[in-house]
Every structure is written in structure tokens, then in C-alpha cells.
Write a protein that holds these residues in place. Sequence first.
Motif, PDB file in Angstrom:
ATOM      1  N   ASN A  65      -4.106   8.358   6.398  1.00 44.52           N
ATOM      2  CA  ASN A  65      -4.021   9.447   5.100  1.00 44.52           C
ATOM      3  C   ASN A  65      -4.891   8.568   4.105  1.00 44.52           C
ATOM      4  N   ASP A 210      -0.343  13.071   9.872  1.00 46.84           N
ATOM      5  CA  ASP A 210       1.101  12.951  10.230  1.00 46.84           C
ATOM      6  C   ASP A 210       1.934  12.738   8.806  1.00 46.84           C
ATOM      7  N   ASP A 211       2.918  13.550   8.532  1.00 47.57           N
ATOM      8  CA  ASP A 211       3.667  13.782   7.203  1.00 47.57           C
ATOM      9  C   ASP A 211       3.977  12.348   6.966  1.00 47.57           C
ATOM     10  N   ASP A 212       4.454  11.707   8.026  1.00 47.28           N
ATOM     11  CA  ASP A 212       5.083  10.283   7.714  1.00 47.28           C
ATOM     12  C   ASP A 212       4.395   9.088   6.992  1.00 47.28           C
ATOM     13  N   LEU A 213       3.028   9.443   7.032  1.00 47.25           N
ATOM     14  CA  LEU A 213       1.997   8.555   6.597  1.00 47.25           C
ATOM     15  C   LEU A 213       1.658   8.706   5.073  1.00 47.25           C
ATOM     16  N   PHE A 214       2.142   7.497   4.141  1.00 50.68           N
ATOM     17  CA  PHE A 214       1.685   7.533   2.682  1.00 50.68           C
ATOM     18  C   PHE A 214       0.360   7.311   2.676  1.00 50.68           C
ATOM     19  N   GLU A 217      -1.794   4.592   4.323  1.00 48.25           N
ATOM     20  CA  GLU A 217      -1.475   4.043   5.734  1.00 48.25           C
ATOM     21  C   GLU A 217      -2.165   4.905   7.038  1.00 48.25           C
ATOM     22  N   ARG A 219      -1.940   5.123  11.803  1.00 48.91           N
ATOM     23  CA  ARG A 219      -1.326   4.920  12.786  1.00 48.91           C
ATOM     24  C   ARG A 219      -2.299   5.167  14.068  1.00 48.91           C
TER      25      ARG A 219
END
Length: 229
Positions: A65, A210-214, A217, A219
Motif C-alpha cells: 500500500n 489488501d484492506d489490512d495493509l496500512f 505496509e 505482504r
Amino acid sequence: MRLDKYLAKSSGLSRKEVKRLLHADEVSVNGEPERNPARHIKEGDEVSLNDRPMERPEPRYLMMNKPDGVVCANDDPTHPTVLALIELPRAEEMTIAGRLDIDATGLVLITDDGKWAHRATSPRHKTHKVYLVTTADPIPADAVDKFAKGIKLDSERFPTKPAELTLLSDNEARVVIHEGRYHQVKRMFAALGNRVVELHRESVGEIVLDDDLFPGEYRHLTEDEINSL
């Protein structure tokens, strides 16, 4: 793959450190000492360092992100780079597959698999990209048809290929393009007399950020994501 490259990728050591180990007879291939850094390592060859078997290095595939103010480059004298945010061995050797402007945010794909990166970015593969756009001025309703028909960009001979524009509010829209011209989305709105003030890439092909990546960040991609391009 050359032996020195194989060792650098599998161990995280620098080429200089690998060269020293080769000359110190600390490397073996198929049980025999090997000093030649250019030796070609084939599938099935067993490479050991200090009698410790080294696993064959596998390509790495990441999504990040990307934050505002970070450049998609291997090196930059004045701004932080995407690769500098990656805390992995030899991150500087990786390739950014589909770059974003310094002020744009969102999905960036990063890999050390050159062929995969080419598939992700080559116009021949027509990989679609989805962007969330905020403009300085309201977006007129007729912009939807203009995007669908293709827009003639300044200094370009041919108009863009048909693109999908979905209006979300007066100044917000979602854009899907199927090519990757220089600053394309910004230039399409500029051709209509508007200016993009925020540009966020949501997806490339079937790979969705990915919505979880600030911001900043990253993965590893899943096997399905890798194979989707």
C-alpha cells in the motif's frame, strides 16, 4: 542461474561476501568444492555453504500500500523509495511492476521475477487497473461517455482505449483503464479541463489491495494472486 547469484539470493549475503567464501573453499556443488562464481546451477544441483545445504532461491512477489510522498524507484536522492520500505534481503534488486506517481497511493506490485513483472505491465496483456479518483472540480455526467469512447491526450497521436468511469459523487469517481500510458488517468481528466487531486490504485487485474495493509505496509502475494497474472 550463476552460482554467485544463487548463493546471494539464498543466503542474503552480498556478492562480495559470496566471492570471499568461494575463494575460501567454503562452497560445494553436488558434494565437490567449487570456486567458479559463474558456474551454472541447474535444477537438481545441490549447493552447500559451510556444509549447510542452501535451498534454491524462489522468486518473491509482494503487494504494498504505497503512501503519498514515496517514489516508485530503486533510488532517489531526495525522497524515500518504495524499495527502501521493504525489510527483506536484497530488496534493492526487486522490480516495481507498475509504478505510481509520488503523490498517488495504493496498490504497487513488487517482485524479482522479471517475466511476471512484464506480464503485469505489458500493454499486450491488457491487464486492467482500477483507480479511485478525486478531482478539483465537479465531474460532468457526459465524462462517462467520453471515457468510454476514448480521449485524445495532449501530444499523443491516438486516443486512449475505452475506459470505464463510474461517478461516486460530484468530485469522486472510480476509473478502470486497460492500458498504462504515462500519467494516463491524470491526463484524461486534464483533457476534459479538470485536475486530479487524489489518485489511489485499488487493483491490478484480479489482485486487489489488501484492506489490512496500512500505508507503507506490504505482504507476500498468495499463490492464486501470483497465478492470476
